[in-house]
Motif scaffolding. Structure first.
Motif, short mmCIF file in Angstrom:
data_model
loop_
_atom_site.label_atom_id
_atom_site.label_comp_id
_atom_site.label_asym_id
_atom_site.label_seq_id
_atom_site.Cartn_x
_atom_site.Cartn_y
_atom_site.Cartn_z
N THR A 1 3.05 -5.57 -5.87
CA THR A 1 3.69 -4.43 -6.09
C THR A 1 2.86 -3.24 -6.01
O THR A 1 3.25 -2.27 -5.56
CB THR A 1 4.15 -4.54 -7.63
N ARG A 2 1.37 -3.40 -6.17
CA ARG A 2 0.51 -2.47 -6.12
C ARG A 2 0.27 -2.18 -4.34
O ARG A 2 0.15 -1.11 -3.90
CB ARG A 2 -0.74 -2.89 -6.43
N SER A 3 0.32 -3.16 -3.47
CA SER A 3 0.30 -3.16 -2.27
C SER A 3 1.43 -2.51 -1.74
O SER A 3 1.08 -1.45 -0.72
CB SER A 3 0.22 -4.50 -1.45
N LEU A 4 2.73 -2.63 -2.08
CA LEU A 4 3.69 -1.96 -1.64
C LEU A 4 3.85 -0.46 -2.05
O LEU A 4 4.45 0.31 -1.25
CB LEU A 4 5.08 -2.66 -2.14
N LYS A 5 3.29 -0.09 -3.28
CA LYS A 5 3.42 1.23 -3.84
C LYS A 5 2.22 1.96 -3.05
O LYS A 5 2.35 2.91 -2.60
CB LYS A 5 3.04 1.08 -5.13
N THR B 1 5.31 4.29 -13.38
CA THR B 1 5.97 4.41 -11.94
C THR B 1 7.19 4.86 -11.76
O THR B 1 7.48 5.55 -10.77
CB THR B 1 5.58 2.84 -11.40
N LEU B 2 8.28 4.44 -12.47
CA LEU B 2 9.53 4.73 -12.55
C LEU B 2 9.59 6.29 -12.90
O LEU B 2 10.50 7.20 -12.09
CB LEU B 2 10.53 4.10 -13.55
N LEU B 3 8.85 6.85 -13.54
CA LEU B 3 8.97 8.24 -13.98
C LEU B 3 8.03 9.18 -13.08
O LEU B 3 8.21 10.30 -12.95
CB LEU B 3 8.25 8.50 -15.46
N ASP B 4 7.32 8.48 -12.27
CA ASP B 4 6.55 9.25 -11.40
C ASP B 4 7.13 9.77 -10.23
O ASP B 4 7.40 9.10 -9.09
CB ASP B 4 5.23 8.28 -10.84
N ARG B 5 7.48 11.14 -10.32
CA ARG B 5 8.10 11.81 -9.01
C ARG B 5 7.30 12.68 -8.12
O ARG B 5 7.71 13.12 -7.28
CB ARG B 5 9.14 12.90 -9.68
N ALA B 6 6.04 12.50 -8.63
CA ALA B 6 4.97 12.87 -7.65
C ALA B 6 4.92 14.67 -7.78
O ALA B 6 3.93 15.24 -7.14
CB ALA B 6 4.80 12.61 -6.28
N ALA C 1 11.89 8.88 2.83
CA ALA C 1 12.14 9.45 1.25
C ALA C 1 12.99 8.36 0.65
O ALA C 1 12.65 8.07 -0.50
CB ALA C 1 12.67 10.84 1.78
N ARG C 2 14.02 7.87 1.40
CA ARG C 2 15.04 6.88 0.67
C ARG C 2 14.26 5.67 0.46
O ARG C 2 14.11 5.15 -0.73
CB ARG C 2 16.04 6.73 1.47
N SER C 3 13.49 5.08 1.47
CA SER C 3 12.47 4.04 1.19
C SER C 3 11.48 4.05 -0.02
O SER C 3 11.31 3.58 -1.03
CB SER C 3 11.92 3.69 2.32
N ARG D 1 9.80 2.73 -5.26
CA ARG D 1 9.13 3.14 -6.47
C ARG D 1 10.06 2.51 -7.66
O ARG D 1 9.30 2.07 -8.52
CB ARG D 1 9.43 4.73 -6.57
N ARG D 2 11.16 2.52 -7.45
CA ARG D 2 12.17 1.79 -8.35
C ARG D 2 11.87 0.38 -8.29
O ARG D 2 11.66 -0.53 -9.61
CB ARG D 2 13.60 1.85 -8.05
N PHE D 3 11.69 -0.26 -7.28
CA PHE D 3 11.24 -1.80 -7.06
C PHE D 3 10.09 -2.05 -7.98
O PHE D 3 9.93 -2.92 -8.77
CB PHE D 3 11.52 -2.30 -5.84
#
Length: 215
Positions: free
Chosen positions: A34-38, A95-100, A187-189, A194-196
């Motif tokens: 999960t950290r690698s994908l993020k 992570t879910l709340l992080d909209r950057a 952007a969509r990905s 982020r949700r995943f």
């Protein structure tokens, strides 16, 4: 008094068994994924090394007999397990709340800080996983010569086990990192990723907190 270390045959058998365990998917590998994908390959590698440091905490505790104390107390085991689960859930929610705060623009480059965070979080996640202590207590003694220096043997075998786990984590980070980079280019990905990641961490935290001792 027997030999300080296990004999060569025992070490080979341990290496084979520990290698099988290392490549078996579990919370550690899933966390690195999960950290690698993020955050990409670098963040995945940092989280792998953090997991390794956290694992060495358990190895040191096992060699000193502290893990046996933890396993003997159901209250202590439950408290540490729940603490580790809550921490993973916290990371997932964040992570879910992080909209950057940049729309959904690519994250600004700050690799040193992200990698440092990934390393520290990896240490906490693994150090607060009492199932690692339980595994070490159940697995390592099978390869220890009771006539030798038990603490030294557990230290050696534990470090070897952690090294094999880290190698498996690094492989996951190496291959998952580029995939995460491609996902972040869209952007969509990025939103889906982020949700995943957030949901995966929350699910992992819930599993760690409530799963039975046999897991």
């Amino acid at each position: 008094m027997g030999d300080l270390m296990p004999d060569a045959t025992t070490l080979v058998l341990f290496f084979v068994a520990a290698s099988v365990v290392a490549v078996t998917p579990g919370p550690g590998i899933f966390y690195v994924l999960t950290r690698s994908l993020k955050g990409g390959r670098g963040e995945g590698i940092a989280s792998s090394l953090g997991n390794s440091a956290g694992g060495l905490v358990h190895v040191a505790a096992a060699s000193l007999g502290l893990s046996a104390v933890l396993m003997a107390s159901a209250t202590a085991f439950t408290a540490v397990k729940i603490a580790g689960g809550i921490y993973l859930v916290y990371l997932g929610v964040r992570t879910l709340l992080d909209r950057a705060d940049h729309g959904d623009a690519p994250e600004p480059a700050a690799p040193a800080r992200r990698h440092g965070d990934a390393f520290r979080q990896g240490v906490v996640v693994e150090a607060l996983n009492p199932k690692t202590a339980l595994f070490l207590l159940a697995f390592l003694p099978q390869f220890v010569d009771p006539q030798g220096n038990v603490a030294a043997q557990i230290l050696l075998l534990g470090c070897l086990s952690v090294s094999l786990n880290t190698a498996a984590d690094l492989v996951v980070a190496y291959f998952a990192g580029p995939l995460g980079r491609r996902l972040r280019e869209s952007a969509r990905s990025r939103r889906r990723q982020r949700r995943f990641t957030g949901c995966a961490l929350i699910g992992l935290g819930a599993y760690v907190a409530v799963a039975g001792d046999e897991g």
